[in-house]
Scaffold this motif. Structure first.
Motif, mmCIF file in Angstrom:
data_model
loop_
_atom_site.group_PDB
_atom_site.id
_atom_site.type_symbol
_atom_site.label_atom_id
_atom_site.label_comp_id
_atom_site.label_asym_id
_atom_site.label_seq_id
_atom_site.Cartn_x
_atom_site.Cartn_y
_atom_site.Cartn_z
ATOM 1 N N ASN A 37 17.952 35.479 18.501
ATOM 2 C CA ASN A 37 17.293 34.505 17.816
ATOM 3 C C ASN A 37 16.299 33.562 19.016
ATOM 4 O OD1 ASN A 37 17.439 35.143 14.862
ATOM 5 N ND2 ASN A 37 19.275 34.019 15.167
ATOM 6 N N SER A 38 16.226 34.435 20.123
ATOM 7 C CA SER A 38 15.577 33.788 21.369
ATOM 8 C C SER A 38 14.196 33.098 21.148
ATOM 9 C CB SER A 38 15.421 34.773 22.430
ATOM 10 O OG SER A 38 14.359 35.629 22.136
ATOM 11 N N ASP A 39 13.389 33.534 20.331
ATOM 12 C CA ASP A 39 11.947 33.018 19.937
ATOM 13 C C ASP A 39 12.418 31.546 19.328
ATOM 14 O OD1 ASP A 39 10.756 34.963 21.124
ATOM 15 O OD2 ASP A 39 10.240 36.048 19.300
ATOM 16 N N SER A 40 13.157 31.807 18.220
ATOM 17 C CA SER A 40 13.393 30.537 17.518
ATOM 18 C C SER A 40 14.233 29.475 18.312
ATOM 19 C CB SER A 40 14.541 30.921 16.348
ATOM 20 O OG SER A 40 14.831 29.783 15.606
ATOM 21 N N MET A 41 15.152 29.787 19.386
ATOM 22 C CA MET A 41 15.729 28.733 19.954
ATOM 23 C C MET A 41 14.668 28.181 21.106
ATOM 24 S SD MET A 41 16.748 28.768 23.539
ATOM 25 C CE MET A 41 17.074 30.541 23.973
ATOM 26 N N ILE A 42 13.623 29.015 21.621
ATOM 27 C CA ILE A 42 12.778 28.593 22.741
ATOM 28 C C ILE A 42 11.799 27.703 21.787
ATOM 29 C CG2 ILE A 42 10.997 29.379 23.930
ATOM 30 C CD1 ILE A 42 12.570 32.083 24.479
ATOM 31 N N SER A 43 11.415 28.100 20.425
ATOM 32 C CA SER A 43 10.447 27.132 19.758
ATOM 33 C C SER A 43 11.029 25.672 19.470
ATOM 34 C CB SER A 43 10.026 27.822 18.615
ATOM 35 O OG SER A 43 9.332 27.155 17.856
ATOM 36 N N ALA A 44 12.456 25.871 19.092
ATOM 37 C CA ALA A 44 13.011 24.451 18.870
ATOM 38 C C ALA A 44 13.059 23.570 19.862
ATOM 39 C CB ALA A 44 14.433 24.816 18.440
ATOM 40 N N THR A 45 13.260 24.181 21.066
ATOM 41 C CA THR A 45 13.345 23.597 22.509
ATOM 42 C C THR A 45 12.106 22.756 22.965
ATOM 43 O OG1 THR A 45 15.299 24.713 23.187
ATOM 44 C CG2 THR A 45 14.096 23.610 24.796
ATOM 45 N N ALA A 46 10.995 23.684 22.616
ATOM 46 C CA ALA A 46 9.636 23.205 22.990
ATOM 47 C C ALA A 46 9.505 21.893 22.036
ATOM 48 C CB ALA A 46 8.604 24.170 22.675
ATOM 49 N N ILE A 47 9.572 22.177 20.688
ATOM 50 C CA ILE A 47 9.439 21.003 19.818
ATOM 51 C C ILE A 47 10.104 19.767 20.156
ATOM 52 C CG2 ILE A 47 9.605 20.216 17.527
ATOM 53 C CD1 ILE A 47 9.253 22.882 16.669
ATOM 54 N N LEU A 48 11.707 19.994 20.402
ATOM 55 C CA LEU A 48 12.451 18.845 20.653
ATOM 56 C C LEU A 48 11.886 17.995 22.201
ATOM 57 C CD1 LEU A 48 14.949 17.015 20.036
ATOM 58 C CD2 LEU A 48 16.117 18.673 21.450
ATOM 59 N N THR A 49 11.531 19.147 23.078
ATOM 60 C CA THR A 49 11.066 18.385 24.418
ATOM 61 C C THR A 49 9.710 17.768 24.238
ATOM 62 O OG1 THR A 49 12.050 20.204 25.438
ATOM 63 C CG2 THR A 49 10.414 19.152 26.753
ATOM 64 N N LYS A 50 8.691 18.127 23.557
ATOM 65 C CA LYS A 50 7.443 17.586 23.412
ATOM 66 C C LYS A 50 7.770 16.139 22.737
ATOM 67 C CE LYS A 50 4.940 21.504 23.151
ATOM 68 N NZ LYS A 50 4.070 22.644 22.458
ATOM 69 N N ALA A 51 8.573 16.216 21.685
ATOM 70 C CA ALA A 51 8.982 14.731 20.862
ATOM 71 C C ALA A 51 9.886 13.792 21.819
ATOM 72 C CB ALA A 51 9.938 15.174 19.711
ATOM 73 N N MET A 52 10.621 14.464 22.510
ATOM 74 C CA MET A 52 11.044 13.357 23.705
ATOM 75 C C MET A 52 10.008 12.703 24.396
ATOM 76 S SD MET A 52 14.224 13.539 22.464
ATOM 77 C CE MET A 52 13.433 13.773 20.916
ATOM 78 N N GLN A 53 9.322 13.686 25.040
ATOM 79 C CA GLN A 53 8.047 13.068 25.898
ATOM 80 C C GLN A 53 7.441 12.203 24.970
ATOM 81 O OE1 GLN A 53 7.021 17.122 27.284
ATOM 82 N NE2 GLN A 53 8.391 16.866 29.102
ATOM 83 N N THR A 54 6.935 12.383 23.931
ATOM 84 C CA THR A 54 6.090 11.659 23.071
ATOM 85 C C THR A 54 6.733 10.203 22.927
ATOM 86 O OG1 THR A 54 5.062 13.390 21.920
ATOM 87 C CG2 THR A 54 4.882 11.227 21.058
ATOM 88 N N LEU A 55 8.227 10.095 22.919
ATOM 89 C CA LEU A 55 9.007 8.959 22.755
ATOM 90 C C LEU A 55 9.538 8.190 23.996
ATOM 91 C CD1 LEU A 55 11.301 10.028 20.006
ATOM 92 C CD2 LEU A 55 9.288 8.451 19.789
ATOM 93 N N GLY A 56 8.955 9.099 25.221
ATOM 94 C CA GLY A 56 9.251 8.410 26.513
ATOM 95 C C GLY A 56 10.745 8.413 26.957
ATOM 96 N N ILE A 57 11.391 9.339 26.107
ATOM 97 C CA ILE A 57 12.809 9.733 26.714
ATOM 98 C C ILE A 57 12.899 10.873 27.507
ATOM 99 C CG2 ILE A 57 14.730 10.789 25.616
ATOM 100 C CD1 ILE A 57 14.046 9.613 22.781
ATOM 101 N N PRO A 58 13.664 10.293 28.689
ATOM 102 C CA PRO A 58 13.856 11.285 29.872
ATOM 103 C C PRO A 58 14.327 12.933 29.419
ATOM 104 C CG PRO A 58 14.969 9.369 30.390
ATOM 105 C CD PRO A 58 14.673 9.495 28.759
ATOM 106 N N VAL A 59 13.823 13.682 30.125
ATOM 107 C CA VAL A 59 14.134 15.341 29.836
ATOM 108 C C VAL A 59 14.457 15.628 31.221
ATOM 109 C CG1 VAL A 59 13.249 17.444 29.007
ATOM 110 C CG2 VAL A 59 12.690 15.329 27.767
ATOM 111 N N LEU A 60 15.551 16.430 31.177
ATOM 112 C CA LEU A 60 16.090 17.185 32.508
ATOM 113 C C LEU A 60 15.967 18.705 32.431
ATOM 114 C CD1 LEU A 60 17.311 16.727 35.475
ATOM 115 C CD2 LEU A 60 19.323 16.282 34.328
ATOM 116 N N PHE A 61 15.309 19.409 33.016
ATOM 117 C CA PHE A 61 15.520 20.802 33.086
ATOM 118 C C PHE A 61 16.325 21.504 34.109
ATOM 119 C CE2 PHE A 61 11.971 20.401 30.068
ATOM 120 C CZ PHE A 61 11.893 21.775 29.403
ATOM 121 N N VAL A 62 17.285 22.188 33.929
ATOM 122 C CA VAL A 62 17.923 23.003 35.059
ATOM 123 C C VAL A 62 18.127 24.398 34.884
ATOM 124 C CG1 VAL A 62 19.950 20.796 35.106
ATOM 125 C CG2 VAL A 62 20.221 22.863 33.594
ATOM 126 N N GLU A 63 18.104 25.098 35.939
ATOM 127 C CA GLU A 63 17.832 26.671 36.051
ATOM 128 C C GLU A 63 19.168 27.049 36.910
ATOM 129 O OE1 GLU A 63 12.867 26.915 36.115
ATOM 130 O OE2 GLU A 63 14.047 26.982 37.871
#
Length: 179
Positions: A24-50
């Motif tokens: 279900n990669s597409d669903s997981m990526i979409s969910a992560t994008a929505i969550l990340t955008k919402a956090m950024q809208t709220l001014g909540i820190p987001v950290l990406f690691v690779e």
């Protein structure tokens, strides 16, 4: 309950071809994008690691524009907290509540969550924002992390906890993301 003033998000290893091999990669990526955008809208820190980006590739194209300052933190360790630069960044962010999403649920997500819990952080595992190649490994990871003290949440549940009310500009800005 999550609070805007004490929450941060860590996005773990959603990168390269490996991300596309997840159940279900597409669903997981979409969910992560929505969550990340919402956090950024709220001014909540987001950290990406690779994980080893020179070998596994960088964060997937859908998420790459959401990386703060365009830079994800590289690691070779399975747990993000075992990489000094990431550990220092978490300390600098200085939040007690951590939303966690990414791949693979039973490896890097699991080990990062366990280390966050061991360091005294409150972990909220975003179950629709994590994945493994084998769905049984995802379920095993969720069970172990929950038993260890991680709270289970979903993208919408986390967003609405953080919003608290429907009569705000933030709610109006985030609503299109979840419709």
């Amino acid at each position: 309950m999550l609070t805007q003033s004490d929450t941060a998000l860590i996005v773990i290893d959603i990168q390269g071809k490996l991300a596309r091999l997840m159940d279900n990669s597409d669903s997981m990526i979409s969910a992560t994008a929505i969550l990340t955008k919402a956090m950024q809208t709220l001014g909540i820190p987001v950290l990406f690691v690779e994980q080893l980006p020179d070998k596994l590739g960088s964060t997937v194209d859908e998420l790459k524009p959401l990386i703060p300052a365009g830079d994800a933190f590289a690691k070779a360790t399975f747990s993000a907290l075992k990489t000094e630069s990431i550990e220092q960044q978490l300390a600098a962010i200085n939040r007690q509540q951590w939303l966690v999403c990414g791949i693979e649920a039973h490896i890097c997500v699991y080990q990062t969550v366990m280390d966050l819990l061991a360091s005294g952080k409150e972990v909220h595992l975003v179950t629709d924002g994590i994945a493994s190649r084998d769905p049984l490994n995802k379920q095993l990871a969720i069970s172990k992390m929950h038993a260890a003290g991680a709270q289970l949440t979903g993208v919408e549940m986390a967003i609405f906890e953080l919003l608290e009310r429907a009569d705000t500009q933030a709610f109006k800005a985030i609503l299109p993301l979840i419709k």
